[in-house]
Design an enzyme around this catalytic site. Structure first.
Site, PDB file in Angstrom:
ATOM      1  N   TYR A 182      -5.816   1.652   5.860  1.00 29.82           N
ATOM      2  CA  TYR A 182      -4.713   1.599   6.829  1.00 29.82           C
ATOM      3  C   TYR A 182      -5.188   2.106   8.187  1.00 29.82           C
ATOM      4  O   TYR A 182      -4.954   1.478   9.223  1.00 29.82           O
ATOM      5  CB  TYR A 182      -3.548   2.444   6.326  1.00 29.82           C
ATOM      6  CG  TYR A 182      -2.458   2.664   7.346  1.00 29.82           C
ATOM      7  CD1 TYR A 182      -1.565   1.644   7.671  1.00 29.82           C
ATOM      8  CD2 TYR A 182      -2.313   3.896   7.990  1.00 29.82           C
ATOM      9  CE1 TYR A 182      -0.553   1.843   8.613  1.00 29.82           C
ATOM     10  CE2 TYR A 182      -1.317   4.098   8.926  1.00 29.82           C
ATOM     11  CZ  TYR A 182      -0.444   3.065   9.227  1.00 29.82           C
ATOM     12  OH  TYR A 182       0.545   3.279  10.165  1.00 29.82           O
ATOM     13  N   LEU A 212      11.654   1.201  11.798  1.00 27.40           N
ATOM     14  CA  LEU A 212      11.694   1.307  13.251  1.00 27.40           C
ATOM     15  C   LEU A 212      12.135  -0.007  13.892  1.00 27.40           C
ATOM     16  O   LEU A 212      12.891  -0.017  14.858  1.00 27.40           O
ATOM     17  CB  LEU A 212      10.315   1.700  13.785  1.00 27.40           C
ATOM     18  CG  LEU A 212       9.811   3.102  13.432  1.00 27.40           C
ATOM     19  CD1 LEU A 212       8.358   3.270  13.879  1.00 27.40           C
ATOM     20  CD2 LEU A 212      10.680   4.177  14.056  1.00 27.40           C
ATOM     21  N   SER A 217       0.956   1.336  16.816  1.00 23.01           N
ATOM     22  CA  SER A 217      -0.185   1.904  16.123  1.00 23.01           C
ATOM     23  C   SER A 217       0.312   3.076  15.272  1.00 23.01           C
ATOM     24  O   SER A 217       1.306   2.952  14.559  1.00 23.01           O
ATOM     25  CB  SER A 217      -1.241   2.333  17.141  1.00 23.01           C
ATOM     26  OG  SER A 217      -2.370   2.886  16.508  1.00 23.01           O
ATOM     27  N   LYS A 245      -5.511   0.250  12.148  1.00 21.85           N
ATOM     28  CA  LYS A 245      -4.933   0.779  13.383  1.00 21.85           C
ATOM     29  C   LYS A 245      -6.016   1.137  14.406  1.00 21.85           C
ATOM     30  O   LYS A 245      -5.803   0.978  15.617  1.00 21.85           O
ATOM     31  CB  LYS A 245      -4.069   2.002  13.071  1.00 21.85           C
ATOM     32  CG  LYS A 245      -2.837   1.688  12.221  1.00 21.85           C
ATOM     33  CD  LYS A 245      -1.909   0.697  12.901  1.00 21.85           C
ATOM     34  CE  LYS A 245      -0.608   0.518  12.132  1.00 21.85           C
ATOM     35  NZ  LYS A 245       0.293  -0.462  12.787  1.00 21.85           N
TER      36      LYS A 245
END
Length: 282
Positions: free
Chosen positions: A153, A19, A139, A157
């Site tokens: 993980y 991204l 997030s 977040k």
């Protein structure tokens, strides 16, 4: 470049792949200025070659506070300030809690949560002084729902979500916006490019439950390219949201998740009342 607005100055972590790489290209293509960072600055050379003085490519380890402070200071001196921070650097540790090593657990929190905290802290003085700014925290749908075999993980977040919600209330008086961007499913190689646990067969059921859950939710792989359109629209919004899902299918998952939480709390409300006791012990 649009003539209806002044160019913005962005600071983007994790700009070399996934991204981040897509967003870096879109930010620069529309004429904005960008400090693009990555653990290996060599991966950013093609971006710097194409856009010249419009981009500042820096090597950055977000877990190193001195490195973070130096990078932000360099960016502010080069461009005169930072309008938009995008905390995108991160990785995904896939495995059950017992399978992960102590170092792996600490590294997950260091990068995904503390790294974002350090970078956010570094840009806040300049944004407060200018009384303007937008902090975007990348997030995940996993920042709102916890899944088996992704608990470490997810916890990184969830911590980012809590910090950012509090931060939004702390800095609104200074004209600073905070937005949690929660991607759902995109082909970023986030999992395959991240450190992984040594699998214990005892937890195979947890991995199967993870994939079965994603399948039953009906999540479909989204288009990375169009996430850039959404990110730029978010930056242009005069009153951006605290949270926004990137991708579809998340709303229904969250409706089910929150309804289940409330139902369980109501079912056990008798214990809540027992714990409360009576005023003055009467």
């Amino acid at each position: 470049m649009s003539t209806s607005r002044a160019p913005r100055t962005w600071f983007l972590t994790g700009a070399s792949r996934g991204l981040g790489a897509t967003w870096a290209e879109a930010i620069l293509a529309r004429g904005d200025r960008l400090t693009a960072t990555a653990r290996d600055a060599r991966t950013l050379r093609p971006l710097a070659d194409r856009y010249g003085e419009q981009v500042l490519a820096l090597e950055l380890d977000v877990t190193d506070t001195a490195s973070v402070n130096d990078a932000v200071s360099t960016a502010e001196k080069r461009f005169g300030g930072i309008d938009v921070l995008v905390n995108n650097a991160g990785h995904m540790l896939h495995g059950a809690l017992e399978e992960a090593t102590e170092d792996q657990i600490r590294a997950q929190i260091d990068v995904n949560y503390l790294g974002a905290a350090w970078t956010t802290r570094a840009v806040l003085p300049g944004m407060r002084e200018r009384r303007a700014g937008h902090i975007m925290q990348v997030s995940s749908i996993g920042g709102l729902v916890a899944y088996p075999a992704l608990g470490i993980y997810n916890s990184s977040k969830w911590a980012l979500e809590a910090m950012s919600q509090s931060l939004a209330a702390e800095v609104a008086a200074f004209g600073i916006h905070v937005t949690l961007v929660e991607p759902i499913m995109f082909p970023t190689e986030l999992g395959s490019a991240s450190p992984q646990v040594t699998r214990n067969p005892a937890y195979q059921h947890a991995r199967e439950a993870l994939f079965a859950g994603a399948k039953s939710a009906g999540f479909e792989v989204g288009d990375i390219a169009t996430t850039a359109d959404a990110l730029l629209a978010l930056a242009d919004a005069p009153a951006p949201p605290l949270r926004v899902l990137f991708g579809t299918g998340g709303l229904e998952v969250l409706r089910t998740e929150y309804a289940g939480r409330l139902a369980a709390l109501e079912e056990w409300d008798h214990l809540s009342r027992l714990a409360q006791g009576t005023p003055n012990g009467g």
